[in-house]
Every structure is written in C-alpha cells, then in structure tokens.
Write a protein that holds these residues in place. Structure first.
Motif, short mmCIF file in Angstrom:
data_model
loop_
_atom_site.label_atom_id
_atom_site.label_comp_id
_atom_site.label_asym_id
_atom_site.label_seq_id
_atom_site.Cartn_x
_atom_site.Cartn_y
_atom_site.Cartn_z
N TRP A 1 0.82 -1.21 0.00
CA TRP A 1 0.00 0.00 0.00
C TRP A 1 0.85 1.26 0.00
N ARG B 1 1.79 1.95 -3.51
CA ARG B 1 0.62 2.33 -4.30
C ARG B 1 0.23 3.78 -4.05
N HIS B 2 0.26 4.21 -2.79
CA HIS B 2 -0.26 5.53 -2.45
C HIS B 2 0.83 6.58 -2.20
N ARG C 1 -5.73 11.48 2.50
CA ARG C 1 -6.19 10.81 1.28
C ARG C 1 -6.82 9.45 1.59
N LEU C 2 -6.49 8.87 2.73
CA LEU C 2 -6.96 7.53 3.06
C LEU C 2 -8.31 7.62 3.78
N ARG D 1 4.66 11.72 4.91
CA ARG D 1 3.30 11.64 4.37
C ARG D 1 2.22 11.97 5.39
#
Length: 317
Positions: free
Chosen positions: A184, A187-188, A279-280, A306
C-alpha cells in the motif's frame, strides 16, 4: 504496465489488449497491400473457404465464438458482399452460409500475405510465438474441462466460508509484514527510510520495545497486518496497518484494529495514537468509528513525511 500488476484479476483485459494489437497489425497489412478484407472477418471466411457451406451454429462451434457474435459478423459480411445466406439443399428448414464469388476471389489472392503474416509473427515474437500458441491451446483445453466462471464462483464460496483469523507475530510471518505494508505504501506514497527500517526488522523496532504485531489470515493466505508500537511506558502508536487489496471487503482491517485496541487495554496503556494521511478516507472513517479523534494539528516530531493526520484514541465511557 498497469494491467500486468493486476495479474489474474485483469487476464481478460490483457488478452483483449493483446488481441487488439494483432488485429490492428493485420488490418494495417491488409490495407497497405490492398487486400479487400478485415482481420476480424478471417475466422468465418477461412472456415467457410476450408469447409464449405455451414450454419451459423457450426461456424460458432468451430471458431469458439458465440452464436450471437457470429450472427452479427455474418450480417457485416453479407453487407460487404462476402457471404450470402441460402437454404441448405439437404434440409430446407436449415439456413447455411456460403462464400460469394467476391470472397472466393479475395481469399484466393491472399496466399502471399498469409505467408508473410506467419513469417512476420515469427520474426517479431521469435520463440515466443510457438510458446504463445502452445499456451493458448492449453488454456482452451483447460477451459473446456472447467469453465472459468464456475471455478471462480466455487472459489468465492470457499473464501466467504473460510473463517478469518487474527494471529500474533511469528518469525514465519515476518516477510508478510514487509509485503503487506510495502504494497500500500508503494501504491499511495513511497517507502520512507523509517518504514524500511521498521519493516525490515520488526523484532528490533516493535517487539523488543514492548510492542505487538498481528496478522489477519484467511486459510493459508496472510491478508493483513497491524502493529502496536510502544513509544514510552503506557504510550502506544497504532501503526503499520496494511491489507492485501485482493482481499479487501472481508473486514480484515476492522478485525486487526480491534485486536490492537484490545492489546492496548490488556497492557494497561493510557494513550494510543496514530498518524495517517487525509487521502486515506476509508481508513480514517474506520479509525473514527473505533474511537480515534482527529487532532487539529499534525503530531509534533512526526517521523513520516506523508503524515498530515494525527488521531488519539478516546474510548467512550
């Protein structure tokens, strides 16, 4: 290539893209050499040329396409003057397809082009051409024995009937801690240095300082993980949660979160926090439902580039 990363999940889409490439190449060749046919016509035209007058059902069975698809293609071929429908002389109730003189003449002149196609495919793909044909034949045989839809539905039944287990860390599961989190993150965001250190040696950075790691297991598949990191006596961070995207929707994230919160209480912790990213949104909603409260600023001294979300666990009394 994005579709390649989806592997079996996008097999049909990858084959469609590959098929379109071959169709496009053949049409380009036919146009360049003035051949009056289209690549998608070839299976029907060639079958009728080799076999003679045949019904739509016979053609569909022979070339592995549906009756509807062959009927639609036949309509195009009739409009193009390549095929005509007529009554079967041996059975007046039956309609058969037959090639027109125009089609016969067109196909008769394609020998050099078809020879060039065979040689060109070999020149382009090399040994992969033979391997591809062998693989396609093997897939066709396998699908005749067990249609893929039936196999998928049977596996789905097995998956939903398999109990989801939450298990503690064991050395044999170490690789999954890295895999699930890296999946993940890549991916993010990206894997930061602090991630690389913790994921590469969870015993040193999480377990020895008094933390815990849990895994979600579905049968033989390890599908999720989450960690409880002790920052100082009684102060814990909920961290390193990752669920395999292939298995999302089974409640693994919620079960892992509950396991970490229960472990926090079992150890007598007095503060539990987490850092995340705005964003999650799905994960943030799950945290809020579990009792985590959004803080007005990011956590002082945050380790993550992040992180723009800071939440503290405040269970309802």
């Amino acid at each position: 290539m994005y579709l390649a990363s989806l592997e079996r999940l996008a097999l049909g889409s990858r084959l469609k893209a590959l098929s379109d490439q071959f169709y496009g190449a053949a049409d380009e060749v036919y146009r360049a050499l003035g051949a009056p046919i289209e690549s998608r016509w070839l299976p029907v035209l060639r079958y009728l040329w080799d076999t003679g007058p045949s019904s739509v059902t016979d053609v569909a069975d022979a070339i592995g396409q549906t009756h509807s698809a062959v009927s639609q293609l036949t309509a195009k071929l009739v409009r193009a003057g390549m095929v005509r429908r007529r009554r079967d002389p041996g059975d007046g109730r039956r309609t058969v397809l037959t090639l027109t003189d125009k089609a016969q003449a067109a196909l008769a002149g394609l020998g050099p082009i078809w020879c060039a196609v065979r040689r060109g495919v070999n020149a382009s793909l090399g040994d992969q051409a033979s391997r591809l044909l062998e693989a396609v034949a093997a897939c066709e045989d396998a699908l005749r024995d067990r249609p893929v839809a039936a196999a998928i539905l049977a596996e789905h039944t097995t998956i939903v009937a398999t109990p989801l287990e939450i298990v503690p860390y064991a050395p044999a599961l170490r690789e999954h801690f890295y895999r699930l989190n890296a999946q993940w993150l890549e991916r993010h965001f990206r894997i930061e240095d602090v991630d690389r250190a913790v994921l590469g040696d969870p015993e040193r950075y999480i377990l020895r300082p008094g933390g815990a790691i849990f895994f979600a297991r579905l049968g033989e598949d390890v599908i999720g993980t989450c960690a409880l990191l002790q920052e100082s006596p009684g102060v814990f961070e909920l961290t390193k949660m990752g669920v395999d995207e292939t298995f999302r929707g089974l409640g693994a994230g919620k079960r892992l979160l509950d396991a970490c919160i229960a472990e926090f209480h079992r150890r007598g912790g007095h503060r539990l926090f987490l850092e995340s990213n705005s964003r999650l949104t799905t994960a943030l909603r799950m945290y809020e439902k579990a009792g985590f409260v959004m803080q007005p600023t990011i956590r002082p001294g945050s380790h993550y580039e992040r992180a723009d979300v800071y939440m503290i666990y405040q269970p309802q009394a």
